[in-house]
Design an enzyme around this catalytic site. Sequence first.
Site, PDB file in Angstrom:
ATOM      1  N   THR A 141       0.830  -1.217   0.000  1.00 14.78           N
ATOM      2  CA  THR A 141       0.000   0.000   0.000  1.00 14.78           C
ATOM      3  C   THR A 141       0.859   1.260   0.000  1.00 14.78           C
ATOM      4  OG1 THR A 141      -1.718  -1.167   1.212  1.00 14.78           O
ATOM      5  CG2 THR A 141      -1.772   1.228   1.336  1.00 14.78           C
ATOM      6  N   GLY A 180       2.762  -2.726   8.028  1.00 14.19           N
ATOM      7  CA  GLY A 180       2.828  -3.288   9.377  1.00 14.19           C
ATOM      8  C   GLY A 180       4.189  -3.903   9.636  1.00 14.19           C
ATOM      9  N   GLU A 383      -6.100  -5.828   4.260  1.00 12.54           N
ATOM     10  CA  GLU A 383      -6.142  -7.068   3.475  1.00 12.54           C
ATOM     11  C   GLU A 383      -7.284  -7.070   2.483  1.00 12.54           C
ATOM     12  OE1 GLU A 383      -3.279  -8.785   4.149  1.00 12.54           O
ATOM     13  OE2 GLU A 383      -3.853  -9.214   2.112  1.00 12.54           O
TER      14      GLU A 383
HETATM   15  C1  LIG Z   1      -4.330  -9.904  10.903  1.00 12.94           C
HETATM   16  C2  LIG Z   1      -4.598  -8.807   9.945  1.00 12.94           C
HETATM   17  C3  LIG Z   1      -3.328  -8.265   9.373  1.00 12.94           C
HETATM   18  C4  LIG Z   1      -3.600  -7.052   8.524  1.00 12.94           C
HETATM   19  C5  LIG Z   1      -2.423  -6.816   7.636  1.00 12.94           C
HETATM   20  C6  LIG Z   1      -2.859  -6.096   6.432  1.00 12.94           C
HETATM   21  C7  LIG Z   1      -2.129  -6.186   5.306  1.00 12.94           C
HETATM   22  C8  LIG Z   1      -2.580  -5.538   4.101  1.00 12.94           C
HETATM   23  O1  LIG Z   1      -3.565  -4.819   4.075  1.00 12.94           O
HETATM   24  S1  LIG Z   1      -1.636  -5.921   2.727  1.00 12.94           S
HETATM   25  C9  LIG Z   1      -2.395  -5.008   1.424  1.00 12.94           C
HETATM   26  C10 LIG Z   1      -3.761  -5.577   1.059  1.00 12.94           C
HETATM   27  N1  LIG Z   1      -4.215  -4.933  -0.145  1.00 12.94           N
HETATM   28  C11 LIG Z   1      -5.239  -5.406  -0.859  1.00 12.94           C
HETATM   29  O2  LIG Z   1      -5.919  -6.345  -0.463  1.00 12.94           O
HETATM   30  C12 LIG Z   1      -5.477  -4.695  -2.170  1.00 12.94           C
HETATM   31  C13 LIG Z   1      -6.857  -5.032  -2.736  1.00 12.94           C
HETATM   32  N2  LIG Z   1      -6.857  -4.852  -4.189  1.00 12.94           N
HETATM   33  C14 LIG Z   1      -6.654  -5.932  -5.024  1.00 12.94           C
HETATM   34  O3  LIG Z   1      -6.484  -7.060  -4.610  1.00 12.94           O
HETATM   35  C15 LIG Z   1      -6.687  -5.635  -6.532  1.00 12.94           C
HETATM   36  O4  LIG Z   1      -6.435  -4.277  -6.771  1.00 12.94           O
HETATM   37  C16 LIG Z   1      -8.062  -6.008  -7.135  1.00 12.94           C
HETATM   38  C17 LIG Z   1      -8.246  -7.485  -7.038  1.00 12.94           C
HETATM   39  C18 LIG Z   1      -9.172  -5.291  -6.402  1.00 12.94           C
HETATM   40  C19 LIG Z   1      -8.140  -5.547  -8.577  1.00 12.94           C
HETATM   41  O5  LIG Z   1      -7.137  -6.254  -9.284  1.00 12.94           O
HETATM   42  P1  LIG Z   1      -6.866  -5.839 -10.804  1.00 12.94           P
HETATM   43  O6  LIG Z   1      -5.735  -6.623 -11.310  1.00 12.94           O
HETATM   44  O7  LIG Z   1      -6.787  -4.359 -10.862  1.00 12.94           O
HETATM   45  O8  LIG Z   1      -8.158  -6.184 -11.648  1.00 12.94           O
HETATM   46  P2  LIG Z   1      -9.167  -7.425 -11.648  1.00 12.94           P
HETATM   47  O9  LIG Z   1     -10.218  -7.200 -10.622  1.00 12.94           O
HETATM   48  O10 LIG Z   1      -9.607  -7.607 -13.055  1.00 12.94           O
HETATM   49  O11 LIG Z   1      -8.318  -8.731 -11.238  1.00 12.94           O
HETATM   50  C20 LIG Z   1      -7.529  -9.391 -12.232  1.00 12.94           C
HETATM   51  C21 LIG Z   1      -7.791 -10.888 -12.201  1.00 12.94           C
HETATM   52  O12 LIG Z   1      -7.131 -11.418 -11.049  1.00 12.94           O
HETATM   53  C22 LIG Z   1      -8.075 -12.110 -10.235  1.00 12.94           C
HETATM   54  N3  LIG Z   1      -7.657 -11.894  -8.847  1.00 12.94           N
HETATM   55  C23 LIG Z   1      -7.671 -10.726  -8.204  1.00 12.94           C
HETATM   56  N4  LIG Z   1      -7.182 -10.890  -6.954  1.00 12.94           N
HETATM   57  C24 LIG Z   1      -6.870 -12.196  -6.821  1.00 12.94           C
HETATM   58  C25 LIG Z   1      -6.340 -12.988  -5.735  1.00 12.94           C
HETATM   59  N5  LIG Z   1      -6.035 -12.438  -4.545  1.00 12.94           N
HETATM   60  N6  LIG Z   1      -6.148 -14.296  -5.968  1.00 12.94           N
HETATM   61  C26 LIG Z   1      -6.461 -14.838  -7.171  1.00 12.94           C
HETATM   62  N7  LIG Z   1      -6.983 -14.147  -8.243  1.00 12.94           N
HETATM   63  C27 LIG Z   1      -7.171 -12.842  -8.039  1.00 12.94           C
HETATM   64  C28 LIG Z   1      -9.400 -11.504 -10.560  1.00 12.94           C
HETATM   65  O13 LIG Z   1     -10.463 -12.398 -10.229  1.00 12.94           O
HETATM   66  C29 LIG Z   1      -9.263 -11.265 -12.045  1.00 12.94           C
HETATM   67  O14 LIG Z   1      -9.423 -12.516 -12.666  1.00 12.94           O
HETATM   68  P3  LIG Z   1     -10.124 -12.585 -14.130  1.00 12.94           P
HETATM   69  O15 LIG Z   1     -11.457 -11.885 -13.970  1.00 12.94           O
HETATM   70  O16 LIG Z   1     -10.252 -14.035 -14.399  1.00 12.94           O
HETATM   71  O17 LIG Z   1      -9.192 -11.845 -15.042  1.00 12.94           O
HETATM   72  C1  LIG Z   2      -4.693  -1.792  10.429  1.00 15.24           C
HETATM   73  C2  LIG Z   2      -4.191  -1.788   9.013  1.00 15.24           C
HETATM   74  C3  LIG Z   2      -3.046  -2.513   8.692  1.00 15.24           C
HETATM   75  C4  LIG Z   2      -2.555  -2.497   7.390  1.00 15.24           C
HETATM   76  N1  LIG Z   2      -1.388  -3.172   7.104  1.00 15.24           N
HETATM   77  C5  LIG Z   2      -0.877  -3.115   5.839  1.00 15.24           C
HETATM   78  C6  LIG Z   2       0.369  -3.758   5.545  1.00 15.24           C
HETATM   79  O1  LIG Z   2       1.011  -4.352   6.403  1.00 15.24           O
HETATM   80  N2  LIG Z   2       0.848  -3.686   4.271  1.00 15.24           N
HETATM   81  C7  LIG Z   2       0.168  -3.025   3.276  1.00 15.24           C
HETATM   82  O2  LIG Z   2       0.639  -2.999   2.136  1.00 15.24           O
HETATM   83  N3  LIG Z   2      -1.031  -2.396   3.540  1.00 15.24           N
HETATM   84  C8  LIG Z   2      -1.547  -2.423   4.796  1.00 15.24           C
HETATM   85  N4  LIG Z   2      -2.738  -1.782   5.080  1.00 15.24           N
HETATM   86  C9  LIG Z   2      -3.375  -0.986   4.025  1.00 15.24           C
HETATM   87  C10 LIG Z   2      -4.648  -1.657   3.518  1.00 15.24           C
HETATM   88  O3  LIG Z   2      -4.328  -2.766   2.737  1.00 15.24           O
HETATM   89  C11 LIG Z   2      -5.434  -0.634   2.696  1.00 15.24           C
HETATM   90  O4  LIG Z   2      -5.819   0.406   3.555  1.00 15.24           O
HETATM   91  C12 LIG Z   2      -6.667  -1.309   2.083  1.00 15.24           C
HETATM   92  O5  LIG Z   2      -6.265  -2.154   1.037  1.00 15.24           O
HETATM   93  C13 LIG Z   2      -7.669  -0.289   1.550  1.00 15.24           C
HETATM   94  O6  LIG Z   2      -7.051   0.512   0.558  1.00 15.24           O
HETATM   95  P1  LIG Z   2      -7.118   2.108   0.704  1.00 15.24           P
HETATM   96  O7  LIG Z   2      -6.665   2.476   2.050  1.00 15.24           O
HETATM   97  O8  LIG Z   2      -6.425   2.659  -0.481  1.00 15.24           O
HETATM   98  O9  LIG Z   2      -8.649   2.468   0.609  1.00 15.24           O
HETATM   99  P2  LIG Z   2      -9.384   3.085  -0.687  1.00 15.24           P
HETATM  100  O10 LIG Z   2      -9.416   2.089  -1.763  1.00 15.24           O
HETATM  101  O11 LIG Z   2      -8.866   4.419  -0.974  1.00 15.24           O
HETATM  102  O12 LIG Z   2     -10.874   3.139  -0.082  1.00 15.24           O
HETATM  103  C14 LIG Z   2     -11.543   4.374   0.143  1.00 15.24           C
HETATM  104  C15 LIG Z   2     -12.987   4.180  -0.311  1.00 15.24           C
HETATM  105  O13 LIG Z   2     -12.995   4.073  -1.731  1.00 15.24           O
HETATM  106  C16 LIG Z   2     -13.808   2.977  -2.136  1.00 15.24           C
HETATM  107  N5  LIG Z   2     -13.316   2.438  -3.405  1.00 15.24           N
HETATM  108  C17 LIG Z   2     -12.021   2.337  -3.807  1.00 15.24           C
HETATM  109  N6  LIG Z   2     -11.939   1.757  -5.004  1.00 15.24           N
HETATM  110  C18 LIG Z   2     -13.207   1.475  -5.387  1.00 15.24           C
HETATM  111  C19 LIG Z   2     -13.787   0.869  -6.545  1.00 15.24           C
HETATM  112  N7  LIG Z   2     -13.039   0.419  -7.551  1.00 15.24           N
HETATM  113  N8  LIG Z   2     -15.112   0.750  -6.578  1.00 15.24           N
HETATM  114  C20 LIG Z   2     -15.889   1.186  -5.552  1.00 15.24           C
HETATM  115  N9  LIG Z   2     -15.410   1.777  -4.446  1.00 15.24           N
HETATM  116  C21 LIG Z   2     -14.087   1.924  -4.368  1.00 15.24           C
HETATM  117  C22 LIG Z   2     -13.640   1.971  -1.001  1.00 15.24           C
HETATM  118  O14 LIG Z   2     -14.748   1.061  -0.986  1.00 15.24           O
HETATM  119  C23 LIG Z   2     -13.624   2.882   0.229  1.00 15.24           C
HETATM  120  O15 LIG Z   2     -14.945   3.120   0.646  1.00 15.24           O
HETATM  121  C24 LIG Z   2      -3.252  -1.771   6.389  1.00 15.24           C
HETATM  122  C25 LIG Z   2      -4.408  -1.059   6.701  1.00 15.24           C
HETATM  123  C26 LIG Z   2      -4.885  -1.054   8.003  1.00 15.24           C
HETATM  124  C27 LIG Z   2      -6.124  -0.290   8.336  1.00 15.24           C
END
Ligand SMILES: CCCCC/C=C/C(=O)SCCNC(=O)CCNC(=O)[C@H](O)C(C)(C)COP(=O)(O)OP(=O)(O)OC[C@H]1O[C@@H](n2cnc3c(N)ncnc32)[C@H](O)[C@@H]1OP(=O)(O)O
Ligand SMILES: Cc1cc2nc3c(=O)[nH]c(=O)nc-3n(C[C@H](O)[C@H](O)[C@H](O)COP(=O)(O)OP(=O)(O)OC[C@H]3O[C@@H](n4cnc5c(N)ncnc54)[C@H](O)[C@@H]3O)c2cc1C
Length: 616
Positions: A141, A180, A383
Amino acid sequence: MPMNPDLEKERQGGTFDVEQLTHILDGGRDKTLKRHFLEQEVLKDPVFRGPDTRFLSREELFGELLRKHVAVIKKTQELSIDDINEASTIYSAAMNNNVGPLTLHSVAFVAPLDLMADDEQKKKWLIPAKKYEIIGCYAQTELGHGSFIRGLETRADYDVNTQQFVLNTPTETAIKWWVGGCVAVGDIGPKFGFGGVDNGYLCLNNVRIPRDNLLAKTGKVLEDGTYVKPENPKVVYGSMLGIRAALPKVGAYNLSKAVTIAIRYSCVRHQSEIKPGCGEPQVLDYQTQQHKLFPLLATAYAFHTVGVWMLDFHSTVMNEINEGHYHRLAEDHVLAAGLKAVINWKTHEGIEICRFSCGGHGYSLASSLPVIYVNHVANSTAEGETVILLLQTAVYLMKCVIDLEQGTPLDPSVAYLDQSFSKSEQWCSDVDMHSLLKAIQFRSKKFTEYVSSFVKKELMATGNQQLAFNKHKVILVECAKAHTEAVIMNAFVTKVDEILQSNPSVGKVLSLLCQIYGVTEILAHSGDYIQYEYLRKIDLDNIQDQLFKLYTYIRPEAVLLVDAFDFHDEVLKSILGRYDGQVYENMFKWAKASPFNKQDQGTFRKYIQQLKQAKL
Ligand SMILES: CCCCC/C=C/C(=O)SCCNC(=O)CCNC(=O)[C@H](O)C(C)(C)COP(=O)(O)OP(=O)(O)OC[C@H]1O[C@@H](n2cnc3c(N)ncnc32)[C@H](O)[C@@H]1OP(=O)(O)O
Ligand SMILES: Cc1cc2nc3c(=O)[nH]c(=O)nc-3n(C[C@H](O)[C@H](O)[C@H](O)COP(=O)(O)OP(=O)(O)OC[C@H]3O[C@@H](n4cnc5c(N)ncnc54)[C@H](O)[C@@H]3O)c2cc1C
């Protein structure tokens, strides 16, 4: 300490063996015994004793939790524990409802290494990472992007002369953020919760890393800079899949804690009068209190069931992928996405309802409900943000409609979309869980068809799928939720059916909870059932009556059902949720121990003096 007489009476009722239900929840008697052993290994070890974390500042909290987390790691290594559930038991027994500073290392750094490093790289990084000889984080992120991965701005330019990648965060919005466990460049400042995690920022300025640092089990960059794509490009997203697949069970765990606290306290708390002169009843005898808590009790069991199922399904798919079979990756992704989104959202709503159910004392950190809430609620954003993930599930469902039209077989979790559902016969007042499941599946099927018709019409008009989706995102999200509820109810019914065979008395009480879950879900969307002419008003009236009747059956079982979650007092860390129910005396003791009551009142006198001098 003697048992509170209310709870003592509650524990004399019940129709099932609590210990047997605990064994079922743990996955067998041996697992319960091992969990008890591991909990005691932590609770009896003085290294895990320390200040009550609820009284600590952010800096003190981080330091104390880091100290404890290191002790957890040493204890886990000392006991040679490598089972994830057993490791979680040691962690949970030590963390007092907090998230440990090194959590991201294990869930978000080690997991991707396991999934995407080749054998050479595993030797070099995975083995030392598992031993905590190297500590990592997951820096995806950025300040400007989290959800939209394709919008990330960080650059990795390949220098063919030095065989290195040159990393840059070229803009302010490219700065890595929220990382994180990122103990390098800086902490992003105080947060709503997650006080134990140092979510950091990371600026990259021409940082050079060797070519072979790119995890190469799937894709790779050759010496001349040629990129060799992975066999299935989506596996690159796999590192996010592992945590998402685990988060439904985390939601169940946190909701089970909150429900345990609220139900035990609701049996200890007497308030107001039903019949004048007949004393104050336990607040759990009010129908409104039951209406708040019993659906959440049912939900905790439903989420636990489907959370265990999701983890098993995910590990099967990961094993298949390790052998080069990707055919179930898409289903795994959308199931994890939908379940993580729905379960974590409903869990944080549920924890709040539990807090409100405890009145003023629920607002005190003595209850630990605020601590459980602020640390859990992050899971609806981290996530994968809730809407983002539900849209992933929705797009998959739209594809399922096309597959159905083309006669392509559906994945097992969506097979019900190909079933025909006859209108419900007159639903008398005790509808069984199978009929409730059919109704929930029927609604999901109809909703999917309804939404697909709108998207198709838009697609015909614009020829652009993204535009078509964007115009109908609200109903796409609702469609994904409806499907996910069908998945949850199906897992719950399947498990209860299994338990009814092996342990009828436990199965019977769980079938009551399963009915409560199903009826609550249907009543929450009653308009759809009328609109699709599946149910009539008389049917909805009947199941509303059934719900209140189910509450009367569950009332005498409620404390035993939360006892079966088997939270040790030191793990629950809640004065309201104590097993012995001795709340008031311990609330007062806890408050008196607050450092705030110990600090000298010089501050107070200094400023109040000013007022007195001001001659009010
Ligand atoms: C204990 C708690 C700890 C907390 C720690 C937190 C850590 C974090 O937060 S780490 C950062 C987490 N960030 C995210 O989760 C980001 C979310 N966004 C996405 O995953 C992607 O931007 C997307 C999936 C929303 C969009 O992907 P994009 O490539 O832009 O476009 P598509 O939607 O068309 O996806 C392409 C294709 O890939 C398939 N797919 C997407 N994600 C996955 C996956 N995780 N595993 C397998 N396949 C995946 C999707 O279904 C599409 O497939 P097709 O439609 O067949 O092309
Ligand atoms: C406690 C915590 C721990 C984290 N740890 C990590 C970490 O270790 N590593 C890491 O990489 N990240 C980490 N993150 C970041 C986290 O993965 C992102 O905050 C999360 O993926 C959401 O993305 P964003 O913050 O850009 O929200 P945004 O996507 O900007 O969301 C803002 C609003 O926009 C809306 N929105 C965005 N896109 C769309 C769309 N296409 N269609 C409709 N609505 C949309 C969302 O629904 C939401 O309401 C952490 C976050 C938190 C809160």
